[in-house]
Design a protein around this motif. Sequence first.
Motif, mmCIF file in Angstrom:
data_model
loop_
_atom_site.group_PDB
_atom_site.id
_atom_site.type_symbol
_atom_site.label_atom_id
_atom_site.label_comp_id
_atom_site.label_asym_id
_atom_site.label_seq_id
_atom_site.Cartn_x
_atom_site.Cartn_y
_atom_site.Cartn_z
ATOM 1 N N PHE A 27 36.952 35.637 49.031
ATOM 2 C CA PHE A 27 37.349 34.231 48.971
ATOM 3 C C PHE A 27 36.132 33.312 48.836
ATOM 4 C CE2 PHE A 27 38.075 30.318 51.475
ATOM 5 C CZ PHE A 27 39.054 29.723 50.690
ATOM 6 N N LYS A 28 35.087 33.602 49.574
ATOM 7 C CA LYS A 28 33.872 32.788 49.482
ATOM 8 C C LYS A 28 33.207 32.931 48.118
ATOM 9 C CE LYS A 28 32.835 32.940 54.438
ATOM 10 N NZ LYS A 28 31.871 33.417 55.465
ATOM 11 N N ILE A 29 33.267 34.114 47.544
ATOM 12 C CA ILE A 29 32.690 34.299 46.208
ATOM 13 C C ILE A 29 33.473 33.508 45.168
ATOM 14 C CG2 ILE A 29 32.285 36.012 44.400
ATOM 15 C CD1 ILE A 29 31.627 38.019 46.541
ATOM 16 N N ILE A 30 34.808 33.541 45.271
ATOM 17 C CA ILE A 30 35.639 32.797 44.317
ATOM 18 C C ILE A 30 35.414 31.301 44.439
ATOM 19 C CG2 ILE A 30 38.024 32.288 43.665
ATOM 20 C CD1 ILE A 30 38.766 35.110 44.451
ATOM 21 N N ARG A 31 35.255 30.826 45.657
ATOM 22 C CA ARG A 31 35.065 29.386 45.896
ATOM 23 C C ARG A 31 33.633 28.933 45.685
ATOM 24 N NH1 ARG A 31 39.189 27.035 49.111
ATOM 25 N NH2 ARG A 31 37.835 25.204 49.138
ATOM 26 N N GLY A 32 32.717 29.834 45.408
ATOM 27 C CA GLY A 32 31.332 29.465 45.162
ATOM 28 C C GLY A 32 30.492 29.301 46.401
ATOM 29 N N LYS A 33 30.972 29.754 47.553
ATOM 30 C CA LYS A 33 30.188 29.669 48.785
ATOM 31 C C LYS A 33 29.151 30.776 48.872
ATOM 32 C CE LYS A 33 32.629 26.182 50.242
ATOM 33 N NZ LYS A 33 33.506 26.334 51.413
ATOM 34 N N LEU A 34 29.412 31.908 48.219
ATOM 35 C CA LEU A 34 28.478 33.014 48.143
ATOM 36 C C LEU A 34 28.264 33.370 46.677
ATOM 37 C CD1 LEU A 34 29.732 35.402 50.992
ATOM 38 C CD2 LEU A 34 27.774 33.868 51.055
ATOM 39 N N PHE A 35 27.097 33.931 46.388
ATOM 40 C CA PHE A 35 26.777 34.306 45.003
ATOM 41 C C PHE A 35 26.681 35.809 44.903
ATOM 42 C CE2 PHE A 35 23.687 35.384 41.676
ATOM 43 C CZ PHE A 35 24.328 34.824 40.576
ATOM 44 N N ASN A 36 27.555 36.384 44.099
ATOM 45 C CA ASN A 36 27.527 37.809 43.793
ATOM 46 C C ASN A 36 28.126 37.960 42.399
ATOM 47 O OD1 ASN A 36 27.818 40.623 43.607
ATOM 48 N ND2 ASN A 36 28.124 40.816 45.811
ATOM 49 N N ALA A 37 27.260 37.967 41.404
ATOM 50 C CA ALA A 37 27.729 37.965 40.021
ATOM 51 C C ALA A 37 28.481 39.240 39.668
ATOM 52 C CB ALA A 37 26.542 37.771 39.077
ATOM 53 N N ASP A 38 28.083 40.373 40.245
ATOM 54 C CA ASP A 38 28.755 41.636 39.927
ATOM 55 C C ASP A 38 30.209 41.621 40.400
ATOM 56 O OD1 ASP A 38 26.435 42.580 38.804
ATOM 57 O OD2 ASP A 38 25.724 43.499 40.661
ATOM 58 N N VAL A 39 30.435 41.145 41.619
ATOM 59 C CA VAL A 39 31.804 41.096 42.145
ATOM 60 C C VAL A 39 32.612 40.021 41.424
ATOM 61 C CG1 VAL A 39 33.208 40.658 44.195
ATOM 62 C CG2 VAL A 39 31.095 41.994 44.377
ATOM 63 N N LEU A 40 32.001 38.861 41.213
ATOM 64 C CA LEU A 40 32.717 37.779 40.545
ATOM 65 C C LEU A 40 33.115 38.163 39.127
ATOM 66 C CD1 LEU A 40 33.720 34.869 40.827
ATOM 67 C CD2 LEU A 40 31.500 34.096 39.969
ATOM 68 N N GLY A 41 32.313 38.980 38.469
ATOM 69 C CA GLY A 41 32.652 39.400 37.121
ATOM 70 C C GLY A 41 33.860 40.317 37.057
ATOM 71 N N GLN A 42 34.248 40.921 38.183
ATOM 72 C CA GLN A 42 35.411 41.805 38.215
ATOM 73 C C GLN A 42 36.674 41.106 38.685
ATOM 74 O OE1 GLN A 42 34.644 45.760 39.932
ATOM 75 N NE2 GLN A 42 32.482 45.222 40.054
ATOM 76 N N VAL A 43 36.569 39.812 39.005
ATOM 77 C CA VAL A 43 37.737 39.031 39.433
ATOM 78 C C VAL A 43 38.271 38.284 38.220
ATOM 79 C CG1 VAL A 43 38.587 37.208 40.946
ATOM 80 C CG2 VAL A 43 36.835 38.808 41.766
ATOM 81 N N SER A 44 39.507 38.570 37.853
ATOM 82 C CA SER A 44 40.124 37.958 36.674
ATOM 83 C C SER A 44 41.412 37.247 37.079
ATOM 84 C CB SER A 44 40.438 39.012 35.606
ATOM 85 O OG SER A 44 39.266 39.702 35.223
ATOM 86 N N LEU A 45 41.660 36.106 36.454
ATOM 87 C CA LEU A 45 42.881 35.343 36.690
ATOM 88 C C LEU A 45 43.931 35.732 35.665
ATOM 89 C CD1 LEU A 45 41.379 31.783 37.333
ATOM 90 C CD2 LEU A 45 42.132 33.436 39.036
ATOM 91 N N ARG A 46 45.172 35.786 36.102
ATOM 92 C CA ARG A 46 46.281 36.040 35.187
ATOM 93 C C ARG A 46 46.760 34.712 34.586
ATOM 94 N NH1 ARG A 46 48.901 40.836 34.898
ATOM 95 N NH2 ARG A 46 48.352 42.455 36.417
#
Length: 260
Positions: free
Chosen positions: A139-158
Motif C-alpha cells: 500500500f505504501k509503495i502504491i501511494r508513493g510513501k516508499l520507493f521500490n521500482a521492482d515491486v511497483l513495476g509488477q503492480v498493474s491496474l485493471r
Amino acid sequence: MDGTPMLRVSEVKDLGVRLNAELSFRDHIIQCCKKAYRNLGFLLRTVGGFTNIRAITALYNALVRSQLESNAVVWAPHEAKYSLMLERVQNKFVRFLYMRLYGVYPFYPLMYPTLFVLGMVGYNEIRSRRELALVLYIFKIIRGKLFNADVLGQVSLRVPDRYVWRRRRPPLLALPQGRTNLLNKAPLARALGTLNVVAERIDLFCCTRSELTRVAMQGKVRLAEGSFAFKQATAGFARRAAPAHRACPPSLVNTIFTTT
C-alpha cells in the motif's frame, strides 16, 4: 578466487534473515520459533509475581512477538505447517494471559477455541498481523510513501471496457498468474488479493492507513468466522463449556471478533 579456494556454504544470513541453498526460509522460521520459545520461557518464569497485565503484555510484545514478526514481509510462510509453528508460540502465551485475567486455564479440560481465547485477551493471530504488514508495505509503495521500482513495476491496474463493466465489477489490481502453488501464494500475490478485497469497501488512493488496517483486519475476521474449522471449534466449545465458569459465556463467541 585469486588463488584462494571458496568455501561452499548451505546457508546465508543477510540482515537477520536466513536463506538456505534451496532458496527457502524454512531454517529461518525454525530458528525464530526456537528463540521465541526461549524468550517466552524466560518471560513466564519472570512474571509469575506480576499483577500488572499491561506490563506482562508489553514484555511479551518486546521479547517474543518481535522475534515472530521481524522482517516477516520477506519470509512470511504460506504453508500451514510453518504458520501453525509460529502460532503455537503465541497460543501458549495467550492461554497464560487468559488464566491471569479470568482465573481459569482455557486448555484442558475446557478446551476453549484458540480464536475465542485470542479475542478475550485482545490479540490477533500472528498470521493476520504478518499479512497486514505485507499489505501495508504494498500500500505504501502504491501511494508513493516508499520507493521500490521492482515491486511497483509488477503492480498493474485493471482497466475494463464497457462490456466487461456491465457484466461484473472486476478487481482493481491484476493478480499475477503462476503455474505453481508457490507462485500463486507468493507474497505479492497474497497482498494484491487482500487489497482487491479492501478496494471493494474503500478507495485505496484516498483512504488513510488506519482505515485500511481496520477494513483489512475485518476481512480476515470474516474469513476466520466463515471457516469450517472455526464453526466446529465453537460448536465443541459450547458443548464442553463448564456451567460454573461465567467469565467467558458462549454467547460471546459470535460477537467477540467484532469488538477486537
